[in-house]
Design a protein around this motif. Structure first.
Motif, PDB file in Angstrom:
ATOM      1  N   ASN A  24      -0.546   7.992  13.363  1.00 33.80           N
ATOM      2  CA  ASN A  24       0.376   6.899  13.686  1.00 33.80           C
ATOM      3  C   ASN A  24       0.256   5.808  12.623  1.00 33.80           C
ATOM      4  OD1 ASN A  24       1.967   4.894  14.781  1.00 33.80           O
ATOM      5  ND2 ASN A  24       1.195   5.167  16.868  1.00 33.80           N
ATOM      6  N   CYS A  25       1.227   5.730  11.739  1.00 32.80           N
ATOM      7  CA  CYS A  25       1.156   4.771  10.629  1.00 32.80           C
ATOM      8  C   CYS A  25       1.267   3.327  11.081  1.00 32.80           C
ATOM      9  CB  CYS A  25       2.268   5.074   9.615  1.00 32.80           C
ATOM     10  SG  CYS A  25       3.952   4.911  10.265  1.00 32.80           S
ATOM     11  N   ARG A  26       1.707   3.100  12.302  1.00 28.98           N
ATOM     12  CA  ARG A  26       1.851   1.725  12.788  1.00 28.98           C
ATOM     13  C   ARG A  26       0.505   1.037  12.995  1.00 28.98           C
ATOM     14  NH1 ARG A  26       5.882   3.083  17.671  1.00 28.98           N
ATOM     15  NH2 ARG A  26       4.176   4.559  17.975  1.00 28.98           N
ATOM     16  N   TYR A  27      -0.565   1.820  13.075  1.00 29.11           N
ATOM     17  CA  TYR A  27      -1.898   1.231  13.193  1.00 29.11           C
ATOM     18  C   TYR A  27      -2.446   0.783  11.837  1.00 29.11           C
ATOM     19  CZ  TYR A  27      -2.265   2.774  18.037  1.00 29.11           C
ATOM     20  OH  TYR A  27      -2.072   2.940  19.376  1.00 29.11           O
ATOM     21  N   HIS A  28      -1.736   1.107  10.773  1.00 29.56           N
ATOM     22  CA  HIS A  28      -2.233   0.816   9.432  1.00 29.56           C
ATOM     23  C   HIS A  28      -1.637  -0.498   8.932  1.00 29.56           C
ATOM     24  CE1 HIS A  28      -4.198   2.007   5.710  1.00 29.56           C
ATOM     25  NE2 HIS A  28      -3.162   1.494   5.070  1.00 29.56           N
ATOM     26  N   LEU A  29      -2.418  -1.576   8.993  1.00 26.31           N
ATOM     27  CA  LEU A  29      -1.992  -2.887   8.483  1.00 26.31           C
ATOM     28  C   LEU A  29      -0.643  -3.315   9.049  1.00 26.31           C
ATOM     29  CD1 LEU A  29      -3.030  -2.468   4.736  1.00 26.31           C
ATOM     30  CD2 LEU A  29      -4.249  -3.713   6.517  1.00 26.31           C
ATOM     31  N   ASN A  30      -0.439  -3.058  10.356  1.00 25.55           N
ATOM     32  CA  ASN A  30       0.805  -3.445  11.030  1.00 25.55           C
ATOM     33  C   ASN A  30       2.037  -2.846  10.357  1.00 25.55           C
ATOM     34  OD1 ASN A  30      -0.440  -5.100  13.046  1.00 25.55           O
ATOM     35  ND2 ASN A  30      -0.713  -6.688  11.495  1.00 25.55           N
ATOM     36  N   GLY A  31       1.923  -1.591   9.972  1.00 23.60           N
ATOM     37  CA  GLY A  31       3.058  -0.917   9.349  1.00 23.60           C
ATOM     38  C   GLY A  31       4.261  -0.841  10.284  1.00 23.60           C
ATOM     39  N   LYS A  32       5.448  -0.825   9.701  1.00 21.96           N
ATOM     40  CA  LYS A  32       6.694  -0.746  10.457  1.00 21.96           C
ATOM     41  C   LYS A  32       7.423   0.544  10.093  1.00 21.96           C
ATOM     42  CE  LYS A  32       5.907  -4.985  11.866  1.00 21.96           C
ATOM     43  NZ  LYS A  32       5.431  -5.265  13.247  1.00 21.96           N
ATOM     44  N   THR A  33       7.872   1.264  11.111  1.00 26.47           N
ATOM     45  CA  THR A  33       8.590   2.509  10.844  1.00 26.47           C
ATOM     46  C   THR A  33      10.026   2.262  10.413  1.00 26.47           C
ATOM     47  OG1 THR A  33       9.140   2.707  13.200  1.00 26.47           O
ATOM     48  CG2 THR A  33       7.165   3.862  12.430  1.00 26.47           C
ATOM     49  N   GLN A  34      10.572   1.101  10.726  1.00 20.32           N
ATOM     50  CA  GLN A  34      11.950   0.805  10.343  1.00 20.32           C
ATOM     51  C   GLN A  34      12.023   0.429   8.868  1.00 20.32           C
ATOM     52  OE1 GLN A  34      13.874  -2.172  12.724  1.00 20.32           O
ATOM     53  NE2 GLN A  34      15.792  -2.083  11.587  1.00 20.32           N
ATOM     54  N   LYS A  35      12.894   1.100   8.147  1.00 19.72           N
ATOM     55  CA  LYS A  35      13.028   0.834   6.718  1.00 19.72           C
ATOM     56  C   LYS A  35      13.613  -0.564   6.508  1.00 19.72           C
ATOM     57  CE  LYS A  35      14.701   4.122   4.182  1.00 19.72           C
ATOM     58  NZ  LYS A  35      15.669   5.059   3.527  1.00 19.72           N
ATOM     59  N   PRO A  36      13.010  -1.391   5.636  1.00 22.05           N
ATOM     60  CA  PRO A  36      13.562  -2.725   5.367  1.00 22.05           C
ATOM     61  C   PRO A  36      14.961  -2.637   4.743  1.00 22.05           C
ATOM     62  CG  PRO A  36      11.307  -2.523   4.539  1.00 22.05           C
ATOM     63  CD  PRO A  36      11.743  -1.153   4.917  1.00 22.05           C
TER      64      PRO A  36
END
Length: 385
Positions: free
Chosen positions: A369-381
């Motif tokens: 789950n990449c969201r646990y990594h430095l508050n990563g966001k799955t939504q592309k900016p």
């Protein structure tokens, strides 16, 4: 241990210096009154004592207003975590502006009136490839020879991919009559994230002692060749601000007090006086400096294919498996998302126990789950190409 040593040990008392134990709850104000087409964003927090575990104390429920020297007011709206923002204010560059703050407990604060500083554009934002990584620089100039004092900050955004990919999610009972693992929708995928990090250092330069108002090759930041920021794709946006001399002196002192201390030969800590005051209690310190002005920005992207073949060493993660009997007795690690399914549940039968068996391939959440990594966001900016 001798008797004398025991007596000395018994006489020891823990010592906490006043800087650690003294009450410390001063208002900290960060941001700029933005002219032009940029939003004004002001962050209000409270200072904390040295050694306190929770270092982020946002100021909630305040009323924040920008006011011109002609009495025209513009309200900011609270967003999140002590942030107060407005849409572009389209300010008059010929007027002066100040910030007014009223906290939830009724205390009032205000800044001095500040002129609108028109920031010249960033001429170039570039990077050099070195043996150790990347070094970033900016160039700027003011043909009107009026700016002289500059500040920069930046935001880095990079693509982060988890070592393991999960196309499945676990749905616990009682949402279904039995615990299930089902396929994720495209919007639920969690292996690709965009991580954004703001600069944490004070970046300044001045052309006041030069014949022309020119800034050449001003250092912005560096990235190590082994950094995960450049594993796949990286972007940096640099913001440039024109400062008054008084604002430049404030930021210079802040930089010395926060970044250049460490030995007896370094500059010693000094009292930092900004342009903010507590109107309801003039003796109360307020931390920060509010400027007014336009903001110049420039962004670049860097793909991994544009860089040397530096070592690529992502986190090492291996899939594993969980097994159990009776569908309702799933392991707590799966139910609590400590492990995330990498495939569907497989059923079997244990002839010795004469019972059904269940198993599922899983990965540890930090590997999936990449969201646990430095508050990563799955939504592309929006800005991501």
């Amino acid at each position: 241990m001798t008797v004398s040593a025991m007596m000395l040990a018994a006489c020891k008392k823990p010592y906490s210096p006043p800087a650690v134990t003294a009450p410390n709850n001063y208002l900290v104000v960060e941001g700029i009154i933005a002219a032009g087409q940029d939003s004004t964003v002001i962050t209000l927090t409270r200072s904390v004592n040295i050694g306190q575990k929770n270092t982020h104390h946002p100021e909630w429920g305040a009323t924040v207003t920008v006011q011109s020297d002609q009495g025209v007011s513009y309200s900011l709206t609270q967003t999140d975590s002590g942030r107060y923002a407005s849409a572009p204010l389209n300010l008059d560059n010929n007027r002066k502006y100040k910030l007014l703050i009223r906290t939830a407990d009724g205390r009032t604060y205000e800044s001095d009136f500040e002129p609108v500083m028109v920031t010249p554009p960033i001429d170039t934002l570039r990077y050099d490839v070195t043996a150790d990584g990347l070094s970033f620089f900016t160039n700027a100039h003011d043909p009107a020879n009026k700016t002289h004092f500059y500040r920069w900050d930046y935001t880095e955004t990079y693509l982060f991919l988890t070592p393991l990919v999960s196309l499945y999610k676990y749905i616990p009972y009682p949402f279904y009559f039995a615990n299930r693992v089902i396929s994720r929708k495209p919007s639920e995928l969690i292996h690709t994230c965009y991580v954004s990090l703001n600069s944490t250092t004070v970046i300044l330069n001045s052309s006041a002692k030069l014949r022309e108002d020119v800034i050449n090759d001003n250092p912005i930041t560096q990235i190590s060749s082994s950094s995960e920021k450049i594993y796949y794709r990286y972007s940096i946006i640099v913001r440039q601000y024109a400062l008054t001399q008084k604002a430049y002196e404030f930021w210079t002192l802040l930089k010395k007090n926060t970044e250049q201390l460490g030995t007896i030969f370094d500059a010693q800590p000094s009292g930092i006086v900004g342009n903010l005051h507590c109107a309801s209690d003039p003796k109360e310190p307020v931390i920060g400096y509010i400027s007014a002005g336009t903001i110049s920005k420039k962004r670049i992207f860097i793909d991994r294919t544009e860089l040397p073949a530096w070592p690529f060493d992502p986190p090492q993660c291996k899939p594993t498996g969980l097994g159990w009997k009776k569908k309702e007795n799933v392991p707590a690690e799966l139910a609590d998302s400590v492990f995330i399914p990498l495939g569907p549940i497989m059923t079997g039968y244990d002839p010795i126990a004469k019972d059904s068996t269940y198993s599922v391939p899983v990965g540890y959440y930090d590997c999936v789950n990449c969201r646990y990594h430095l508050n990563g966001k799955t939504q592309k900016p929006d800005f991501w190409k």
